[in-house]
Design a protein around this motif. Structure first.
Motif, PDB file in Angstrom:
ATOM      1  N   VAL A   2       0.865  -1.177   0.000  1.00 51.66           N
ATOM      2  CA  VAL A   2       0.000   0.000   0.000  1.00 51.66           C
ATOM      3  C   VAL A   2       0.901   1.226   0.000  1.00 51.66           C
ATOM      4  CG1 VAL A   2      -1.739   1.299   1.268  1.00 51.66           C
ATOM      5  CG2 VAL A   2      -1.838  -1.203   1.243  1.00 51.66           C
ATOM      6  N   GLN A   3       0.629   2.142  -0.894  1.00 48.09           N
ATOM      7  CA  GLN A   3       1.370   3.399  -0.942  1.00 48.09           C
ATOM      8  C   GLN A   3       0.449   4.521  -0.474  1.00 48.09           C
ATOM      9  OE1 GLN A   3       1.230   1.444  -4.042  1.00 48.09           O
ATOM     10  NE2 GLN A   3       2.889   0.292  -3.057  1.00 48.09           N
ATOM     11  N   LEU A   4       1.006   5.409   0.342  1.00 46.96           N
ATOM     12  CA  LEU A   4       0.224   6.499   0.923  1.00 46.96           C
ATOM     13  C   LEU A   4       0.890   7.834   0.615  1.00 46.96           C
ATOM     14  CD1 LEU A   4      -0.345   4.873   4.438  1.00 46.96           C
ATOM     15  CD2 LEU A   4      -1.928   4.863   2.503  1.00 46.96           C
ATOM     16  N   ALA A  24      -4.484   6.671  -1.006  1.00 44.39           N
ATOM     17  CA  ALA A  24      -3.899   5.338  -0.922  1.00 44.39           C
ATOM     18  C   ALA A  24      -3.948   4.652  -2.276  1.00 44.39           C
ATOM     19  CB  ALA A  24      -4.645   4.512   0.117  1.00 44.39           C
ATOM     20  N   SER A  25      -2.905   3.926  -2.584  1.00 39.78           N
ATOM     21  CA  SER A  25      -2.875   3.137  -3.814  1.00 39.78           C
ATOM     22  C   SER A  25      -2.312   1.760  -3.491  1.00 39.78           C
ATOM     23  CB  SER A  25      -2.030   3.828  -4.883  1.00 39.78           C
ATOM     24  OG  SER A  25      -0.711   4.030  -4.430  1.00 39.78           O
ATOM     25  N   GLY A  26      -2.595   0.813  -4.354  1.00 39.08           N
ATOM     26  CA  GLY A  26      -2.152  -0.553  -4.108  1.00 39.08           C
ATOM     27  C   GLY A  26      -3.286  -1.384  -3.536  1.00 39.08           C
ATOM     28  N   ARG A  27      -2.984  -2.267  -2.605  1.00 36.79           N
ATOM     29  CA  ARG A  27      -3.959  -3.197  -2.051  1.00 36.79           C
ATOM     30  C   ARG A  27      -4.786  -2.539  -0.948  1.00 36.79           C
ATOM     31  NH1 ARG A  27      -1.267  -8.774  -0.497  1.00 36.79           N
ATOM     32  NH2 ARG A  27      -3.471  -9.140  -0.015  1.00 36.79           N
ATOM     33  N   THR A  28      -5.491  -1.504  -1.292  1.00 40.86           N
ATOM     34  CA  THR A  28      -6.229  -0.735  -0.294  1.00 40.86           C
ATOM     35  C   THR A  28      -7.429  -1.480   0.249  1.00 40.86           C
ATOM     36  OG1 THR A  28      -7.479   0.336  -2.045  1.00 40.86           O
ATOM     37  CG2 THR A  28      -5.477   1.438  -1.290  1.00 40.86           C
ATOM     38  N   SER A  29      -7.961  -2.443  -0.496  1.00 45.44           N
ATOM     39  CA  SER A  29      -9.153  -3.163  -0.040  1.00 45.44           C
ATOM     40  C   SER A  29      -8.862  -4.052   1.149  1.00 45.44           C
ATOM     41  CB  SER A  29      -9.722  -3.995  -1.182  1.00 45.44           C
ATOM     42  OG  SER A  29      -8.773  -4.964  -1.600  1.00 45.44           O
ATOM     43  N   SER A  30      -7.594  -4.301   1.448  1.00 44.56           N
ATOM     44  CA  SER A  30      -7.239  -5.204   2.537  1.00 44.56           C
ATOM     45  C   SER A  30      -6.941  -4.483   3.845  1.00 44.56           C
ATOM     46  CB  SER A  30      -6.022  -6.040   2.140  1.00 44.56           C
ATOM     47  OG  SER A  30      -4.918  -5.197   1.883  1.00 44.56           O
ATOM     48  N   THR A  31      -7.128  -3.177   3.898  1.00 45.48           N
ATOM     49  CA  THR A  31      -6.794  -2.441   5.111  1.00 45.48           C
ATOM     50  C   THR A  31      -7.885  -2.585   6.165  1.00 45.48           C
ATOM     51  OG1 THR A  31      -7.743  -0.428   4.200  1.00 45.48           O
ATOM     52  CG2 THR A  31      -5.381  -0.733   3.920  1.00 45.48           C
ATOM     53  N   ALA A  32      -7.458  -2.785   7.410  1.00 43.77           N
ATOM     54  CA  ALA A  32      -8.388  -2.869   8.535  1.00 43.77           C
ATOM     55  C   ALA A  32      -8.709  -1.488   9.088  1.00 43.77           C
ATOM     56  CB  ALA A  32      -7.803  -3.741   9.638  1.00 43.77           C
ATOM     57  N   ALA A  33      -7.730  -0.598   8.990  1.00 42.40           N
ATOM     58  CA  ALA A  33      -7.936   0.750   9.523  1.00 42.40           C
ATOM     59  C   ALA A  33      -6.942   1.706   8.881  1.00 42.40           C
ATOM     60  CB  ALA A  33      -7.751   0.773  11.036  1.00 42.40           C
ATOM     61  N   ASN A  73     -14.213   6.017  -0.007  1.00 39.49           N
ATOM     62  CA  ASN A  73     -13.717   4.755  -0.555  1.00 39.49           C
ATOM     63  C   ASN A  73     -13.587   4.793  -2.073  1.00 39.49           C
ATOM     64  OD1 ASN A  73     -13.500   3.532   1.975  1.00 39.49           O
ATOM     65  ND2 ASN A  73     -15.631   2.837   1.927  1.00 39.49           N
ATOM     66  N   ALA A  74     -14.453   5.541  -2.711  1.00 40.97           N
ATOM     67  CA  ALA A  74     -14.396   5.625  -4.172  1.00 40.97           C
ATOM     68  C   ALA A  74     -13.105   6.285  -4.639  1.00 40.97           C
ATOM     69  CB  ALA A  74     -15.609   6.381  -4.698  1.00 40.97           C
ATOM     70  N   LYS A  75     -12.580   7.180  -3.814  1.00 42.18           N
ATOM     71  CA  LYS A  75     -11.352   7.898  -4.164  1.00 42.18           C
ATOM     72  C   LYS A  75     -10.132   7.346  -3.435  1.00 42.18           C
ATOM     73  CE  LYS A  75     -13.654  12.301  -5.127  1.00 42.18           C
ATOM     74  NZ  LYS A  75     -13.714  13.754  -4.796  1.00 42.18           N
ATOM     75  N   ASN A  76     -10.325   6.292  -2.632  1.00 42.63           N
ATOM     76  CA  ASN A  76      -9.222   5.729  -1.833  1.00 42.63           C
ATOM     77  C   ASN A  76      -8.513   6.817  -1.043  1.00 42.63           C
ATOM     78  OD1 ASN A  76      -9.618   3.057  -2.548  1.00 42.63           O
ATOM     79  ND2 ASN A  76      -8.251   3.179  -4.313  1.00 42.63           N
ATOM     80  N   THR A  77      -9.292   7.684  -0.443  1.00 37.53           N
ATOM     81  CA  THR A  77      -8.737   8.843   0.246  1.00 37.53           C
ATOM     82  C   THR A  77      -9.297   8.939   1.655  1.00 37.53           C
ATOM     83  OG1 THR A  77      -8.495  10.033  -1.845  1.00 37.53           O
ATOM     84  CG2 THR A  77      -8.437  11.343   0.168  1.00 37.53           C
ATOM     85  N   VAL A  78      -8.407   9.268   2.582  1.00 36.63           N
ATOM     86  CA  VAL A  78      -8.796   9.528   3.966  1.00 36.63           C
ATOM     87  C   VAL A  78      -8.480  10.988   4.263  1.00 36.63           C
ATOM     88  CG1 VAL A  78      -8.386   8.956   6.384  1.00 36.63           C
ATOM     89  CG2 VAL A  78      -8.353   7.161   4.654  1.00 36.63           C
ATOM     90  N   TYR A  79      -9.385  11.625   4.965  1.00 38.54           N
ATOM     91  CA  TYR A  79      -9.232  13.048   5.274  1.00 38.54           C
ATOM     92  C   TYR A  79      -9.120  13.256   6.787  1.00 38.54           C
ATOM     93  CZ  TYR A  79     -11.162  13.402   0.560  1.00 38.54           C
ATOM     94  OH  TYR A  79     -11.385  13.261  -0.792  1.00 38.54           O
TER      95      TYR A  79
END
Length: 122
Positions: A2-4, A24-33, A73-79
């Motif tokens: 995962v790249q951040l 976030a890019s890469g295997r983002t679907s596997s993140t718990a938090a 989640n659509a943008k793989n972004t956390v604010y």
């Protein structure tokens, strides 16, 4: 992997606001938090806010009521929306991803961004 990548830091006066973003890019679907940590000069790196895979949030006492963590989640972004900023909020802010544990410790997180500087002037 995962790249951040964080962005949004800067210089702001006390009482002002900033919004940090972490893409976030890469295997983002596997993140718990996903979490936001901060580290001031000479101090340890501490968790500021966290959002788990199911949307449950956690905040450090020092930022409750002032900071809000959210995710798109659509943008793989956390604010991290930071309001009513204080000089003691000055630090480098890091985005982090945890693969398997929803925790508060540095060791619970597997991937880290490069950090973004937030400076709050009095």
């Amino acid at each position: 992997q995962v790249q951040l990548a964080e962005s949004g830091g800067g210089l702001v006066q006390a009482g002002g606001s900033l919004r940090l973003s972490c893409v976030a890019s890469g295997r983002t679907s596997s993140t718990a938090a996903m979490g936001w940590f901060r580290q001031a000069p000479g101090k340890q790196r501490d968790l500021v806010a966290r959002i788990s895979w199911n949307g449950i949030t956690y905040y450090a006492d020092s930022v409750k009521g002032r900071f809000t963590i959210s995710r798109d989640n659509a943008k793989n972004t956390v604010y991290l929306q930071m309001n009513s900023l204080k000089p003691e909020d000055t630090a480098v802010y890091y985005c982090a991803a945890a693969l398997s544990r929803v925790g508060t410790l540095i060791g619970d997180y597997n991937y880290w961004g490069q950090g973004t500087q937030v400076t709050v002037s009095s």
